[in-house]
Every structure is written in C-alpha cells, then in structure tokens.
Enzyme design. Structure first.
Site, PDB file in Angstrom:
ATOM      1  N   GLU A   1      -7.076  -7.670   0.794  1.00 25.04           N
ATOM      2  CA  GLU A   1      -7.186  -7.782   2.248  1.00 25.04           C
ATOM      3  C   GLU A   1      -8.637  -7.593   2.631  1.00 25.04           C
ATOM      4  O   GLU A   1      -9.106  -6.459   2.777  1.00 25.04           O
ATOM      5  CB  GLU A   1      -6.324  -6.734   2.945  1.00 25.04           C
ATOM      6  CG  GLU A   1      -4.851  -6.990   2.785  1.00 25.04           C
ATOM      7  CD  GLU A   1      -4.008  -6.073   3.647  1.00 25.04           C
ATOM      8  OE1 GLU A   1      -4.560  -5.428   4.562  1.00 25.04           O
ATOM      9  OE2 GLU A   1      -2.802  -5.996   3.384  1.00 25.04           O
TER      10      GLU A   1
ATOM     11  N   GLU B   1       0.805  -1.221   0.000  1.00 27.24           N
ATOM     12  CA  GLU B   1       0.000   0.000   0.000  1.00 27.24           C
ATOM     13  C   GLU B   1       0.845   1.281   0.000  1.00 27.24           C
ATOM     14  O   GLU B   1       0.702   2.132   0.855  1.00 27.24           O
ATOM     15  CB  GLU B   1      -1.056   0.009   1.115  1.00 27.24           C
ATOM     16  CG  GLU B   1      -0.658  -0.480   2.466  1.00 27.24           C
ATOM     17  CD  GLU B   1      -1.773  -0.391   3.493  1.00 27.24           C
ATOM     18  OE1 GLU B   1      -2.946  -0.441   3.113  1.00 27.24           O
ATOM     19  OE2 GLU B   1      -1.437  -0.260   4.673  1.00 27.24           O
TER      20      GLU B   1
HETATM   21  C1  GLA Z   1      -3.327  -2.744   5.787  1.00 27.88           C
HETATM   22  C2  GLA Z   1      -1.965  -3.390   5.673  1.00 27.88           C
HETATM   23  C3  GLA Z   1      -1.861  -4.651   6.470  1.00 27.88           C
HETATM   24  C4  GLA Z   1      -2.459  -4.448   7.847  1.00 27.88           C
HETATM   25  C5  GLA Z   1      -3.898  -3.999   7.692  1.00 27.88           C
HETATM   26  C6  GLA Z   1      -4.636  -3.803   8.994  1.00 27.88           C
HETATM   27  O1  GLA Z   1      -4.195  -3.367   4.998  1.00 27.88           O
HETATM   28  O2  GLA Z   1      -1.650  -3.683   4.325  1.00 27.88           O
HETATM   29  O3  GLA Z   1      -0.500  -4.996   6.564  1.00 27.88           O
HETATM   30  O4  GLA Z   1      -1.716  -3.498   8.508  1.00 27.88           O
HETATM   31  O5  GLA Z   1      -3.895  -2.770   7.060  1.00 27.88           O
HETATM   32  O6  GLA Z   1      -4.631  -4.937   9.752  1.00 27.88           O
END
Ligand code: GLA
EC number: 3.2.1.23
Length: 605
Positions: free
Chosen positions: A254, A197
């Site tokens: 995710e 990200e």
């Molecule tokens: C983002 C990150 C993950 C994690 C989530 C929350 O999606 O990519 O690594 O930190 O947030 O759990």
C-alpha cells in the site's frame, strides 16, 4: 533504504512460497499472450525478484474497489489504469455488502465480483485479491457485517467460534467464485492476501493460520501474501512466511497515494511533487508497488467507516473516497496520473507503447433543484415496520428487524413517555448522534461531547424522541467489538432511568424510500429553492431534457446534515461541517426524463 521507506508510512508485504526457479526478463504487457499459452507457473517469490512463468516480474499495481465505482464505469476506470502503465489491479472484497443478512449472499450488479475479475482479465490486468474477511479500507466495521455484533460475546478477528463459523460460510460462497479465476486456471488472479494487517490487531495467534487454511482448503493455489504496517510487521505474518530476507522480493503493498478525510477535519492533499520522487526511488530499488488508491471512488450509502485511534471519540469518514488518488473520484486525470504515466512508461518495452488515454466523461450543469414536495419524519413512520416495544433501549444490531439480523445502518428513533422536564443524561450511551425531540419539537443534540441536555418543563404526558444516527463504525484499531450503534445503554432524566421504549428502525433502504416517494407527499406551493423546515424528507425532480444523461456534482452547500437518494440509490451523507461540500452523482444513475431525489436534512444544528 528499507528503513527510510518505512518512515514514509508505506506498507510492506511478505510472502511465503515453496519453490525456487531461475528466470528471464518478461515484458510487462505480455500476459494476454501467456493466457493463451499453457500456464506452467504463476507468481513466485523465490529469489530477489518476483517471477511469473519463471521470468522476473515487477508488479506495478493499483487499487480500485469495484464496490466504490458504479458498475457502468468499471471498464472506464480499468482502461485508465492500464493506460497509466499499471499491470496489476488489487481489490478488497467487502463481506458486509456480500452477506447483508446471515446466509443471504449478493453477487449481482455492483457486487458481481466475477464480472469484475473477467473484465480485468479481458483488459490484460493481473489481479491481487484481498478477500478479508476483515479489510479495514475506511469501510464500515472494516467490511465485517454488523449482524456479527448481535452476539454479546463476539470477538471479531479471532478464532472465537461465533466468528469463524460465520467467516467459514462467507468463504464457502466467495472463494468458490474466485477459484476458477486464478492464474493456474487461466484467470487473472496471481496472488491472494491473507486477512489485512493482522499484525496491528494480533489478539489470537491461531487466527492467521486459520484464515490461511480457510483459503487453501477451498482451492486457493496462487501465491499467498500478508500486508502489514510498520508496527504490525513483526506480528502479521503466518507460519511459513518469509519475513524481510534480503534475497526475497520486496513490495510496497500500500503506497498511499493520498489519504482519506474525516468530517470536521481538513481535506488531505498529497502533492505529486512529494509522491513522484518516492515512487521513483521504490522502483529504482527493484521493488514492486501497489498504489493505494489508484482510484478511490465513493463510499456510497452508509458505508463509510470511522477513525478512533488516539481520539477521545470516533470521528466518521466522509462520503467521498477520492483519496487525492491519481484518478479522481469522478474518473478525471490528475497531475499525479500524468507524471506516473511518464514514470511507468520507462518500465514498458519500446515496442509496446502505453495505450492512448481514454476520453474523460463530460459533465453537465443542471438547473437548481426546486423542492416540490415534502413529508415529515413523523409522517414517514407509517412506511416503516411496526415499532418494537422494549422496556430498555436496544442497540440497532439487536433489534428484531431484517429477519433477525438487526439494523445495520441509518437511523433509529427511540420514543418514550415523560411527565416532567429536567436534565437528560446520555451517560455516553448514544452512538453516535441523537436529535432530541419533545412532542416532535426539536430540543437539541446529544453526542460524544454533549452528554447532557435540558428538557423544558411541560404539562402532562409528553413523548420524548431520540433520533439516533449511526455515523459509521470504526474500521481500524482495537475497538471493533465495541461498534454497536443506536442507544447502547440507559438514558437518565433527572437521574431516573428511562424505560418503555417504542423503537422505530429507519435504515433507509431503497424499499422504504421508494415506498414513500410513490405516495402522498405534501406539495410545496409555490415550489421553493430552500428547505423550509427541519427533519423532513424532501423530493424534487430534475428535468433532464438532454440526449445523454451526464453525471455531475451535487452541491450540498446550505444544507446541514443528511443523506441524498437519486432514483432510489443512496449517494451518501452530506454534512455542512465539511470538508466535503459536494456529492458525486454518477451519470448512469440519472434517468433520461426525470431524476427523483430525496433528502433527509437535519435542519437544526
Ligand atoms: C491500511 C489498510 C487499508 C486502508 C489504509 C488507509 O493500510 O490496510 O485498508 O485502511 O490503511 O487508507
């Protein structure tokens, strides 16, 4: 509708790929067979669906991080993932554990990434690898090694030479290990994620192309992908990436199956009733999915990160990474697990029913622990290296310890001589929390909210001690470069700047803990169930006379704040502020005869 899904805080992934092929239906569980046959074409994103071997492929993924699960349980957790109907395992790679000191690489035991990949392959799971270098993941500094912060100019996650030189040498080690495990070489890796990200960080437009090239030039040939949250979607891709085109496959990279907890906050619960309809909808839209997390595991040791976005000060994460995920921290099935299994079973052909559920591990109640010995913090200092003398306070990372890699985690004791009492002012230079002592007597706590403390008057020269705890570095947001710990600037007493420090590094590595558990402790006579004093290391033996040693939950109720070691392994932090009140004790970490436990409680709160 994509926009509705975005509102539900799900993450999307976008891909780039160069070829287009036609496709046929591929049963989900067929890849042990494809492994045997000649592989022609791995995962592709050239049409509205993913294809594997040119046939449509729906990714039913789940995250399990090998570094959060005791190695002895890897197989158990992956079998349970398989039995839930998932076909793909996703994992991050934590740079800070793999390279604890610059140029010193660790890939053994718990960190044997190749063994994890082989295990996934042997169980018939595909893998999407997320090798960072930054991973976020509620992990200290988002997985970046703290020694990077020794450089005062450091600009993490940019093409600043100090960062990319280090990232290159990490990738040299890690990528050569994973290359043979790619799909095209007969392995389980069907895709590799470029960073994590970056769209929500986006400080250097050359950075993502650099990371992409770093992967390609080292032999990564499978599909590359990026993953971003809704605010970062516009900025997180790399050149050549295909962004939100209707004819491209969609994947929720995710899908948050739950959420993490912060010390002092509430425990997060995301109910199955809320979750199942959303997952059902995602699948109905022909979208692939990855459950983050399928099984969260534990932030053992000092590895938990901290959250700071929109907060006046960082708030540290708890030790448990249960995440309210479908498989609990201890590997137990949950309601979510059973409902998801039912849902995913519809995506499997009837001729290949889901595997039987592996049995759960029993847990065993042990006798309450009786304290037999203790040693004070001050006496334990003789088991640390010689203190470092410095005119000014030095932050942890810049201490001349650990072969000049600095101190990464734990506690640092700063001592100096004072000749008066008065107002002690931290000027917000304590990262994150200091217990303050005068001649070894506790006088109070300095942290982000309490920045001034009255030091009582007294005669002559006295020793002022600040035992500073690193509660975990922020893992997300724009403040990564500011995550130095310990004392990060001057402390004042009556407006005079304190000088001439003796600095003891207490990083609580197993070598240190094992050193003092082997030698003279002071016996507590008679043995007691309660902690009589503060700032002590305590030890107690748990007699396990059972045939099989089983895991359990260690209840930290009544203890204020500290860390627990069992047989030299750091189970993590406890803190009466909650919400976490128990620590997970994996059975394989206990010994048949006796288990030796050491605790470092802060009694004064
Ligand atoms: C983002 C990150 C993950 C994690 C989530 C929350 O999606 O990519 O690594 O930190 O947030 O759990």
């Amino acid at each position: 509708d994509l926009q509705d899904l975005q509102k539900l805080n799900v993450f999307f992934l976008f891909l780039f790929s160069e070829f287009f092929h036609s496709f046929k239906v591929l049963p989900l569980r067929n890849h042990p067979e494809t492994r045997r046959m000649n592989r022609v074409e791995g995962l592709r994103a050239n049409s509205s669906q993913f294809t594997l071997e040119r046939k449509p492929f729906l990714i039913l993924g789940g995250s399990i991080h090998y570094f959060r699960v005791p190695r002895a349980y890897w197989e158990d957790r992956l079998l349970k993932m398989k039995a839930c109907g998932l076909n793909t395992l996703t994992t991050y790679v934590p740079w800070n554990l793999h390279e604890p000191e610059r140029g010193v690489f660790k890939f053994e035991d718990q960190l044997d990434l190749e063994a994890y990949l082989r295990l996934a392959a042997s169980l018939g799971l595909w893998v999407i690898l997320r090798p960072g270098p930054y991973i976020c993941a509620e992990w200290d500094l988002g997985g970046l090694p703290s020694w990077l912060l020794r450089d005062p100019q450091m600009k993490l996650r940019t093409t600043y030479s100090g960062f990319i030189d280090a990232a290159n040498s990490f990738f040299d080690e890690v990528i050569k290990k994973v290359v043979p495990h790619q799909y095209s070489k007969g392995g389980p890796i069907i895709a590799v994620q470029v960073e994590n990200e970056y769209g929500s960080y986006a400080t250097d437009e050359n950075y993502m192309p650099f990371i992409k090239e770093a992967l390609l030039s080292r032999g990564i040939t499978e599909l590359l992908l990026t993953s971003d949250n809704k605010d970062g979607l516009k900025l997180g891709g790399v050149k050549g990436g295909i962004v939100r085109l209707p004819q491209k496959p969609k994947m929720v990279m995710e899908y948050w199956s739950g959420w993490f907890d912060l010390w002092g906050g509430l425990h997060h619960v995301y109910t199955a009733e809320e979750m199942i309809p959303v997952v059902t909808e995602i699948l109905k839209l022909d979208m692939s999915i990855n459950l983050y997390m399928f099984h969260g595991g534990t932030n053992f040791g000092f590895m938990s990160g901290a959250f700071a976005v929109g907060l006046p000060a960082p708030e540290p994460m708890v030790t448990s990474y249960d995440y309210d995920a479908p498989l609990s921290e201890a590997g137990d099935y949950t309601n979510k697990y059973h409902l998801l299994r039912n849902l995913f079973s519809h995506y499997h052909s009837e001729s290949q029913p889901l595997p039987e559920l592996p049995p759960v591990h029993e847990r065993r109640a042990y006798q309450p622990a009786v304290i037999q010995q203790h040693i004070s913090l001050w006496d334990s200092l003789r088991f640390t290296d010689k203190p470092f003398k410095s005119e000014r306070p030095v932050n942890m990372e810049n201490l001349p310890v650990n072969n000049n890699n600095g101190q990464s985690y734990g506690y640092t004791l700063y001592e100096t001589t004072i000749t008066s009492g008065g107002a002690l002012k931290s000027q917000n230079n304590v990262r994150d929390r200091a217990l303050v002592f005068v001649d070894k007597h506790f006088v109070g706590v300095l942290d982000y909210t309490v920045q001034e403390l009255a030091v009582p008057d007294g005669k002559g020269k006295r020793t002022l001690g600040l035992l500073v705890e690193n509660c975990g570095r922020v893992n997300y947001g724009k403040t990564l470069d500011e995550q130095r710990k310990g004392l990060v600037g001057d402390i004042l007493l009556n407006e005079h700047t304190l000088r001439d420090f003796n600095i003891h590094s207490l990083d609580m590595k197993p070598a240190f803990v094992n050193r003092f558990v082997c030698v003279s402790y002071y016996s507590v006579s008679p043995p007691t169930f309660v902690f009589p004093l503060g700032n002590m290391f305590f030890s107690f033996n748990i007699l396990i006379s059972l045939r099989t040693v089983m895991g359990n939950w260690l209840c930290s109720q009544g203890w204020s704040k500290g860390v627990v070691f069992i047989n030299g392994k750091n189970l993590g932090r406890y803190w009466s502020t909650g919400p976490q009140q128990t620590l997970y004790v994996p059975g394989p970490w206990l010994h048949r005869e006796t288990a030796y436990t050491v605790i470092f409680p802060h009694k004064h709160l």
